[in-house]
Design a protein around this motif. Structure first.
Motif, PDB file in Angstrom:
ATOM      1  N   UNK A  19       3.949  10.401 -14.761  1.00 20.93           N
ATOM      2  CA  UNK A  19       4.888  10.046 -13.689  1.00 20.93           C
ATOM      3  C   UNK A  19       4.125   9.666 -12.433  1.00 20.93           C
ATOM      4  N   UNK A  20       4.623   8.671 -11.722  1.00 17.53           N
ATOM      5  CA  UNK A  20       4.001   8.156 -10.494  1.00 17.53           C
ATOM      6  C   UNK A  20       5.122   7.909  -9.483  1.00 17.53           C
ATOM      7  N   UNK A  21       4.938   8.391  -8.258  1.00 16.61           N
ATOM      8  CA  UNK A  21       5.918   8.147  -7.184  1.00 16.61           C
ATOM      9  C   UNK A  21       5.208   7.502  -6.008  1.00 16.61           C
ATOM     10  N   UNK A  22       5.777   6.395  -5.553  1.00 15.71           N
ATOM     11  CA  UNK A  22       5.164   5.649  -4.449  1.00 15.71           C
ATOM     12  C   UNK A  22       6.055   5.702  -3.210  1.00 15.71           C
ATOM     13  N   UNK A  23       5.415   5.933  -2.061  1.00 16.00           N
ATOM     14  CA  UNK A  23       6.057   5.717  -0.762  1.00 16.00           C
ATOM     15  C   UNK A  23       5.232   4.675  -0.026  1.00 16.00           C
ATOM     16  N   UNK A  24       5.881   3.593   0.380  1.00 17.20           N
ATOM     17  CA  UNK A  24       5.136   2.473   0.963  1.00 17.20           C
ATOM     18  C   UNK A  24       4.667   2.824   2.376  1.00 17.20           C
ATOM     19  N   UNK A  25       3.397   2.577   2.650  1.00 24.05           N
ATOM     20  CA  UNK A  25       2.870   2.814   4.002  1.00 24.05           C
ATOM     21  C   UNK A  25       2.370   1.527   4.657  1.00 24.05           C
ATOM     22  N   UNK A  29       2.524  -4.198 -15.360  1.00 28.44           N
ATOM     23  CA  UNK A  29       3.884  -4.201 -15.895  1.00 28.44           C
ATOM     24  C   UNK A  29       4.362  -5.628 -16.117  1.00 28.44           C
ATOM     25  N   UNK A  72      10.994  -2.009   0.534  1.00 26.94           N
ATOM     26  CA  UNK A  72      11.306  -0.575   0.591  1.00 26.94           C
ATOM     27  C   UNK A  72      11.348  -0.110   2.043  1.00 26.94           C
ATOM     28  N   UNK A 128       0.873  -1.181   0.000  1.00 25.42           N
ATOM     29  CA  UNK A 128       0.000   0.000   0.000  1.00 25.42           C
ATOM     30  C   UNK A 128       0.907   1.228   0.000  1.00 25.42           C
ATOM     31  N   UNK A 129       0.628   2.151  -0.906  1.00 24.12           N
ATOM     32  CA  UNK A 129       1.488   3.330  -1.070  1.00 24.12           C
ATOM     33  C   UNK A 129       0.704   4.627  -1.006  1.00 24.12           C
ATOM     34  N   UNK A 130       1.373   5.661  -0.529  1.00 25.71           N
ATOM     35  CA  UNK A 130       0.951   7.016  -0.860  1.00 25.71           C
ATOM     36  C   UNK A 130       1.560   7.367  -2.207  1.00 25.71           C
ATOM     37  N   UNK A 131       0.765   8.019  -3.066  1.00 28.85           N
ATOM     38  CA  UNK A 131       1.273   8.508  -4.343  1.00 28.85           C
ATOM     39  C   UNK A 131       1.711   9.948  -4.110  1.00 28.85           C
ATOM     40  N   UNK A 132       3.005  10.222  -4.227  1.00 23.23           N
ATOM     41  CA  UNK A 132       3.553  11.500  -3.762  1.00 23.23           C
ATOM     42  C   UNK A 132       4.049  12.402  -4.887  1.00 23.23           C
ATOM     43  N   UNK A 133       3.984  11.957  -6.137  1.00 21.05           N
ATOM     44  CA  UNK A 133       4.407  12.853  -7.222  1.00 21.05           C
ATOM     45  C   UNK A 133       3.429  14.011  -7.344  1.00 21.05           C
ATOM     46  N   UNK A 150       8.204   5.913 -11.001  1.00 19.76           N
ATOM     47  CA  UNK A 150       7.801   5.228 -12.233  1.00 19.76           C
ATOM     48  C   UNK A 150       7.336   6.253 -13.245  1.00 19.76           C
ATOM     49  N   UNK A 151       7.496   5.889 -14.501  1.00 22.63           N
ATOM     50  CA  UNK A 151       6.883   6.682 -15.560  1.00 22.63           C
ATOM     51  C   UNK A 151       6.316   5.704 -16.588  1.00 22.63           C
ATOM     52  N   UNK A 204      11.600   5.852  -2.177  1.00 22.28           N
ATOM     53  CA  UNK A 204      10.598   6.298  -3.145  1.00 22.28           C
ATOM     54  C   UNK A 204      10.749   5.439  -4.397  1.00 22.28           C
ATOM     55  N   UNK A 205       9.647   4.846  -4.831  1.00 20.47           N
ATOM     56  CA  UNK A 205       9.647   4.149  -6.119  1.00 20.47           C
ATOM     57  C   UNK A 205       9.133   5.112  -7.182  1.00 20.47           C
ATOM     58  N   UNK A 252       3.148  15.575  -9.986  1.00 23.97           N
ATOM     59  CA  UNK A 252       2.820  15.638 -11.412  1.00 23.97           C
ATOM     60  C   UNK A 252       1.568  14.841 -11.776  1.00 23.97           C
ATOM     61  N   UNK A 253       0.953  14.209 -10.778  1.00 27.93           N
ATOM     62  CA  UNK A 253      -0.396  13.685 -10.992  1.00 27.93           C
ATOM     63  C   UNK A 253      -1.177  13.877  -9.688  1.00 27.93           C
TER      64      UNK A 253
END
Lengths: 102, 102
Positions: free
Chosen positions: B95-101, A98, B1, A45-50, B9-10, B6-7, A52-53
């Protein structure tokens, strides 16, 4: 990931404010329901932190094969979570799958 | 992680047909340029195979910290790849950035 593996992800927004008890409960209940499905690997489970979305959250999991992915889709925990929770509590979402090539 | 990771992705489309030599060269050159940046962990090149969105490819990588992510963004390999290749060969991207919670 092996060549047959699929990393299934969904990024989404909830109808609840970020950090609210309702949001936390949704994430925990999703984790509990979906990790109990035997074919699910590496559930996160992630927070989406970019910036850019605009999506707030992400689920990420891996399947060893398309057959396992199909098993997941048909599993009662997944069907119930989608019908009873996802369709009423998620504001919008985008699914991403993916297959690693390099 | 770990909690600071931070993961990044694009997901993207190229201006070339899928499977073309130009597409393959773009993916390989991206892999070579970006994996040579020391802070980049777990770099992966993917086909995006979900029928529920129209993107064809994905890059995925992890950074141990926001500082490493900043180092990547400023690294000459990344800057050159964006300026010389990404801006001319990519049709669209998210673009997508994930931080695992969890």
């Amino acid at each position: 990931m092996n060549p047959a593996s699929i990393r299934h992800m969904v990024i989404f927004d909830l109808k609840y404010p970020a950090g609210s008890p309702e949001a936390e409960k949704f994430l925990q209940d999703g984790y509990d329901a979906l990790t109990a499905i035997p074919v699910v690997r590496h559930f996160e489970v992630h927070r989406q932190v970019s910036a850019k979305n605009d999506y707030d959250y992400g689920f990420s999991m891996e399947f060893d094969s398309q057959q396992d992915y199909d098993t997941y889709n048909a599993h009662e925990n997944h069907v119930a979570f989608v019908e009873e929770r996802w369709k009423t509590e998620v504001a919008r979402f985008l699914e991403i799958d993916f297959k690693q090539i390099k």
